[in-house]
Design a protein around this motif. Structure first.
Motif, PDB file in Angstrom:
ATOM      1  N   ALA A  75       1.111  -0.836   0.142  1.00 33.25           N
ATOM      2  CA  ALA A  75      -0.056   0.397  -0.062  1.00 33.25           C
ATOM      3  C   ALA A  75       0.867   1.438   0.003  1.00 33.25           C
ATOM      4  N   VAL A  76       0.694   2.285  -0.866  1.00 30.06           N
ATOM      5  CA  VAL A  76       0.931   3.248  -0.647  1.00 30.06           C
ATOM      6  C   VAL A  76       0.694   4.612  -0.451  1.00 30.06           C
ATOM      7  N   ARG A  77       0.458   5.555  -0.351  1.00 28.03           N
ATOM      8  CA  ARG A  77       0.597   6.744  -0.176  1.00 28.03           C
ATOM      9  C   ARG A  77       0.214   7.603  -1.763  1.00 28.03           C
ATOM     10  N   PHE A  78      -0.602   8.141  -2.084  1.00 30.52           N
ATOM     11  CA  PHE A  78      -1.091   9.139  -3.263  1.00 30.52           C
ATOM     12  C   PHE A  78      -0.657  10.102  -2.131  1.00 30.52           C
ATOM     13  N   SER A  79      -0.732  10.856  -2.179  1.00 31.03           N
ATOM     14  CA  SER A  79       0.268  12.054  -1.274  1.00 31.03           C
ATOM     15  C   SER A  79       1.599  11.915  -1.054  1.00 31.03           C
ATOM     16  N   ASP A  80       2.261  10.943  -1.543  1.00 33.05           N
ATOM     17  CA  ASP A  80       3.746  10.600  -0.825  1.00 33.05           C
ATOM     18  C   ASP A  80       4.400  11.282  -2.526  1.00 33.05           C
ATOM     19  N   PHE A  81       3.600  10.798  -3.069  1.00 32.05           N
ATOM     20  CA  PHE A  81       4.210  10.948  -4.855  1.00 32.05           C
ATOM     21  C   PHE A  81       3.518  12.527  -5.427  1.00 32.05           C
ATOM     22  N   SER A  82       3.073  13.007  -4.788  1.00 36.90           N
ATOM     23  CA  SER A  82       2.748  14.830  -5.419  1.00 36.90           C
ATOM     24  C   SER A  82       3.648  16.100  -4.741  1.00 36.90           C
ATOM     25  N   LEU A  83       4.363  15.828  -5.556  1.00 39.55           N
ATOM     26  CA  LEU A  83       5.408  16.980  -5.241  1.00 39.55           C
ATOM     27  C   LEU A  83       5.516  18.354  -5.931  1.00 39.55           C
ATOM     28  N   ALA A  94      -1.898   9.600 -11.140  1.00 41.12           N
ATOM     29  CA  ALA A  94      -2.485   8.507 -11.219  1.00 41.12           C
ATOM     30  C   ALA A  94      -2.098   7.637 -12.294  1.00 41.12           C
ATOM     31  N   GLU A  95      -2.447   7.909 -13.601  1.00 41.64           N
ATOM     32  CA  GLU A  95      -1.863   7.192 -14.230  1.00 41.64           C
ATOM     33  C   GLU A  95      -0.062   6.840 -14.394  1.00 41.64           C
ATOM     34  N   SER A  96       0.583   7.812 -14.081  1.00 40.63           N
ATOM     35  CA  SER A  96       1.824   7.266 -14.373  1.00 40.63           C
ATOM     36  C   SER A  96       2.263   6.476 -13.152  1.00 40.63           C
ATOM     37  N   LEU A  97       1.629   7.256 -11.980  1.00 38.47           N
ATOM     38  CA  LEU A  97       1.967   5.601 -11.227  1.00 38.47           C
ATOM     39  C   LEU A  97       1.647   3.848 -11.819  1.00 38.47           C
ATOM     40  N   ALA A  98       0.369   4.038 -12.408  1.00 43.77           N
ATOM     41  CA  ALA A  98       0.202   2.714 -12.665  1.00 43.77           C
ATOM     42  C   ALA A  98       0.642   2.190 -13.602  1.00 43.77           C
ATOM     43  N   ILE A  99       1.546   3.109 -14.676  1.00 46.40           N
ATOM     44  CA  ILE A  99       1.922   2.891 -15.667  1.00 46.40           C
ATOM     45  C   ILE A  99       3.653   2.179 -15.460  1.00 46.40           C
ATOM     46  N   HIS A 100       4.372   3.385 -14.347  1.00 45.14           N
ATOM     47  CA  HIS A 100       5.394   2.941 -14.485  1.00 45.14           C
ATOM     48  C   HIS A 100       5.986   1.486 -13.091  1.00 45.14           C
ATOM     49  N   ILE A 135      -8.515  10.260 -10.503  1.00 44.77           N
ATOM     50  CA  ILE A 135      -7.560  10.000  -9.603  1.00 44.77           C
ATOM     51  C   ILE A 135      -7.972   8.158 -10.340  1.00 44.77           C
ATOM     52  N   GLU A 136      -9.239   7.569 -10.319  1.00 46.68           N
ATOM     53  CA  GLU A 136      -9.435   6.383 -10.682  1.00 46.68           C
ATOM     54  C   GLU A 136      -9.192   5.986 -11.934  1.00 46.68           C
ATOM     55  N   LYS A 137     -10.115   6.901 -12.367  1.00 48.73           N
ATOM     56  CA  LYS A 137      -9.543   6.948 -14.265  1.00 48.73           C
ATOM     57  C   LYS A 137      -8.570   6.871 -14.558  1.00 48.73           C
ATOM     58  N   GLY A 138      -7.940   7.800 -13.642  1.00 48.40           N
ATOM     59  CA  GLY A 138      -5.906   7.846 -14.005  1.00 48.40           C
ATOM     60  C   GLY A 138      -5.225   6.153 -13.882  1.00 48.40           C
ATOM     61  N   ILE A 139      -5.361   5.325 -13.036  1.00 47.25           N
ATOM     62  CA  ILE A 139      -4.967   4.336 -12.657  1.00 47.25           C
ATOM     63  C   ILE A 139      -5.744   3.976 -13.333  1.00 47.25           C
ATOM     64  N   GLU A 140      -6.938   3.539 -13.890  1.00 48.13           N
ATOM     65  CA  GLU A 140      -7.763   2.566 -14.994  1.00 48.13           C
ATOM     66  C   GLU A 140      -6.957   2.811 -16.331  1.00 48.13           C
ATOM     67  N   ARG A 141      -6.895   4.461 -16.683  1.00 49.36           N
ATOM     68  CA  ARG A 141      -5.717   4.725 -18.227  1.00 49.36           C
ATOM     69  C   ARG A 141      -4.452   3.538 -17.883  1.00 49.36           C
ATOM     70  N   GLY A 142      -4.115   4.070 -17.001  1.00 49.67           N
ATOM     71  CA  GLY A 142      -2.418   3.472 -16.890  1.00 49.67           C
ATOM     72  C   GLY A 142      -2.426   2.896 -16.644  1.00 49.67           C
ATOM     73  N   GLN A 143      -3.164   1.320 -16.491  1.00 40.89           N
ATOM     74  CA  GLN A 143      -3.441   0.007 -16.262  1.00 40.89           C
ATOM     75  C   GLN A 143      -3.310  -1.119 -17.599  1.00 40.89           C
ATOM     76  N   ILE A 144      -4.432  -0.256 -18.758  1.00 40.08           N
ATOM     77  CA  ILE A 144      -4.721   0.002 -19.705  1.00 40.08           C
ATOM     78  C   ILE A 144      -3.551  -0.094 -20.960  1.00 40.08           C
ATOM     79  N   ILE A 145      -2.903   0.952 -20.792  1.00 38.19           N
ATOM     80  CA  ILE A 145      -1.197   1.133 -21.686  1.00 38.19           C
ATOM     81  C   ILE A 145      -0.368   0.300 -20.675  1.00 38.19           C
TER      82      ILE A 145
END
Length: 145
Positions: A75-83, A94-100, A135-145
């Motif tokens: 489990a990771v916190r989304f806020s940890d990656f908001s810089l 969110a899309e970048s998180l899912a892709i990487h 954020i939910e849509k970004g994660i879904e899109r990142g998993q598709i790519i």
């Protein structure tokens, strides 16, 4: 790998390990506190110095270090990656998180002999943050790519 976006870590599953980013230390530490909560702490540079490229490397590092510790659910916190230096919308982040996360977890093992204790792949990632459809849509899109 399955990526879930939730508001809080599921309490019924004790096998989920929390991964946090900590800027005051340079090394990675696996910590078990007195309440038997497990946390993997990853050392990072100062948040104000992190660029977009460093952020992408950091996303991959979360998965690689978790694999080194043979974790299956994290489990990771989304806020940890908001810089502060990186201006990204929540959906793009969110899309970048899912892709990487997906890219770092991939290993072509089709022709390899499986090890006795199994592969070190992460099975589930829980991204914890406030309720947000973008954020939910970004994660879904990142998993598709």
């Amino acid at each position: 790998m399955k990526i879930f976006y939730l508001q809080d870590i599921p309490q019924n599953n004790k096998k989920i390990i929390t991964v946090t980013l900590h800027e005051s230390q340079k090394d990675n530490r696996f910590i078990v506190d007195p309440k038997n909560n497990h946390t993997l702490t990853i050392g990072i540079d100062k948040r104000k110095n992190i660029t977009r490229r460093m952020l992408y490397t950091l996303m991959k590092k979360v998965i690689v270090v978790s694999q080194q510790h043979k974790l299956k659910k994290i489990a990771v916190r989304f806020s940890d990656f908001s810089l502060p230096k990186i201006r990204m919308q929540a959906k793009d982040l969110a899309e970048s998180l899912a892709i990487h996360f997906e890219m770092a977890n991939f290993e072509f093992v089709h022709y390899k002999t499986p090890p006795d204790d199994g592969w070190d792949a992460i099975e589930e990632v829980y991204i914890i943050g406030p309720k947000n459809k973008a954020i939910e849509k970004g994660i879904e899109r990142g998993q598709i790519i």
